[in-house]
Design an enzyme around this catalytic site. Sequence first.
Site, PDB file in Angstrom:
ATOM      1  NE  ARG A  34      -4.246  -1.443   2.250  1.00 11.73           N
ATOM      2  CZ  ARG A  34      -5.275  -1.307   3.072  1.00 11.73           C
ATOM      3  NH1 ARG A  34      -5.294  -0.346   3.961  1.00 11.73           N
ATOM      4  NH2 ARG A  34      -6.299  -2.136   2.997  1.00 11.73           N
ATOM      5  CG  HIS A  80      -6.234  -2.198  -5.901  1.00 19.85           C
ATOM      6  ND1 HIS A  80      -5.007  -2.541  -5.376  1.00 19.85           N
ATOM      7  CD2 HIS A  80      -6.692  -1.185  -5.122  1.00 19.85           C
ATOM      8  CE1 HIS A  80      -4.724  -1.767  -4.344  1.00 19.85           C
ATOM      9  NE2 HIS A  80      -5.743  -0.937  -4.161  1.00 19.85           N
ATOM     10  CE1 TYR A 124     -22.410  13.706 -14.234  1.00 15.86           C
ATOM     11  CE2 TYR A 124     -21.470  13.893 -12.030  1.00 15.86           C
ATOM     12  CZ  TYR A 124     -22.571  13.781 -12.862  1.00 15.86           C
ATOM     13  OH  TYR A 124     -23.827  13.749 -12.332  1.00 15.86           O
TER      14      TYR A 124
END
Length: 740
Positions: A34, A80, A124
């Site tokens: 991570r 993931h 968007y």
Amino acid sequence: MIERDHDGAVETVGLADALTERYLAYAMSTITSRSLPDVRDGLKPVHRRILYAMRQLRLDPSEGFKKSARVVGDVIGKYHPHGDQAIYDALVRLAQEFAARYPLVDGQGNFGNVDGDNAAAMRYTEARLTAVAVALLDGLDDDVVDFRDTYDGSESEPVVLPSRFPNLLANGASGIAVGMATSIPPHNVAELCAALIHLVGTPGASVAELVTMVKGPDFPTGGELVDDPDTIREAYETGRGSFRVRARWDIEKQARGTWRIVVTELPFQVQKSRLIERIAELIEARKLPLLEGVSDESTEDIRLVLQPRNRSVDPAILMESLFRVTDLESRFALNMNVLDASGIPGVMDLNRVLTAFIGHRREVLVRRSRNRLAAIRRRLEILEGHRIVYLNLDEVIRIIRDEDDPAAALARRFGLSEVQTEAILNMRLRSLRRLEEMRIARERKELKAESGDLRSLLESDERQKEALKAEFADIARQFGEESGLGRRRTVFGRPPLVDDIPVDATVHREAVTVVLSDKGWIRAAKGHGDQVGELRFKEGDRERLRLEAWTTDRLLVLATDGKFFTLACERLPAARGFGDPLRLMLDMGNDVDVAAMVVFQGGRKFLVVSSFGKGFVVSEDLVDSRKRGGKQVLIPASGDEAKVLKIVEGDHVAVVGENGRLLVFPLRDVPEQPRGSGVILQRYRQGGVSDATVFELDAGLSWQSGTRTRTQHDLARWLGKRGQAGQPAPAGFSRNNRFG
């Protein structure tokens, strides 16, 4: 604690051992999966998976955009399995030009701005890869890096990207793991390539040599690096440090001799809107008296306008005051904590980071060459079969037409391999043209030449180095100064213009009266004299002393334990309430009280006296302390404490004890020292000192008696040597045995 092993058997283990084992597993997972980037491609797993998923979607720079939601969906579903918002946030950061020095994602739509506004929702916005990302992914089809199964085993993903681009240092990285963190600023890729080329030829190059090429960070938002070269070099040598970055500004002339300051670049990761709010708050709080106002005239470029209070203000002092209290100056930490090729975290210096990248690219070069060599061998084997066909065309046709098992017959007749036999049987009739035979001959010749060149490359260390140098030079040309993207944005050179600025530049100068109560509560009332008005105190408390000062002044406080403290008047609470306890503001002990307090002026000398009648002279500049814990000056004996502080203005010292006896002696008999317990000024059989003062003998000794001031000119009776007991004080001396 009870556990079951893989066979279902019950096993008893200690709770501490079980927690330790699980916590370590969690910590390592956080570190490797991570938070820390890989030194080879400079990416964390989430970034690597985003780029790989976009490649699988064929989102090349030359192709059209796809919705970010489609990319996020593929990343979650295949590689993931984490939160969609976390993945989208990572994708957004890769696309932000103000966050990534060399963006890896080309975004279309609202991807946020430097004001700190968030990007639009993923449905968007649209995205595709940039040329830099293509360079990172270049070679994935050539088996140059290892692949591993995805979380569900249905797909495979690269362990690391080939990374033709030096992404770790070029784009930087940041992250917080369990027990460790990383913070790497972005750098200029042309400078990195120059250092890489030098390091390939000189593997033992020192960090000092590399810093002449990698001069320092190159932030996407520009700014000005004001650290000296030695500080920068030391940071790169240790892998830890920080860089001091300031905003870039210019003076804009206006009519009638007026001017204003225009800020055109901000330090990295500073939000413009929050910065403007902070400056406005300081102006409102009157902490920036040199600044009249701030306005934002930014469009696509940064343009913050700072209006000075008047045209006589020094621009350098104004900016220095802003740098010290706002994010117009910030520090970016350097902590090159990364995962090496084996997945082990560690802090690396500049040489090790660059060397690790060179090693990775060398491995990619060798693997690509070996894979290509194997492919050439396979192709030559097929071409050799084709050549046999052209030399024995009629016989090959007969065997194919007449034999029941043409493959076996061809293999027996011409000694062909299985691969060659299959290729011959799959040939099209149009391939039997004479021109095709000539093309095959030409291709065989070219492949043999390439094969020899690849063998030479694999066997020669020098040729591999030359290939790496050519590759780094090509990256520098593609993304360096000539590309526009590679122009250095963070400049060097302008050091702090003002080493020390007057307090008046950061604090509004205003008259105040400092009031200290018997119980140690302090406050500052506006004005002097009658302007102060009546002050209220807590029940059982009353005024002990008051000093007239200015908000730009500092107070010197002598505590009974012999420590001196310095307190800025601007920090004092207003007189609308009862104030604040002084001991909490100065870190004084509960058994310590205030002995004296004066306004700091500098250059004076003080007479410091303890309750046992011991004292010495000390310079005012030496007792000034900015530490919260104060500065030990007078060192009292057991049972003794600091009691008197007087400004040295005269040639004689007068000391009066609690027993009412007065002694006068020359000031020259009192030593001057920076600290200590002092010498005996007056001896007592009982009690101790009540007060002391320094005066001019010719002017006489004065004291306050009620509302009157009395002066004794004939002091022959009380003149003596330091350390004597003295004589009873003159008639009319103050009843509290104090001079005033």
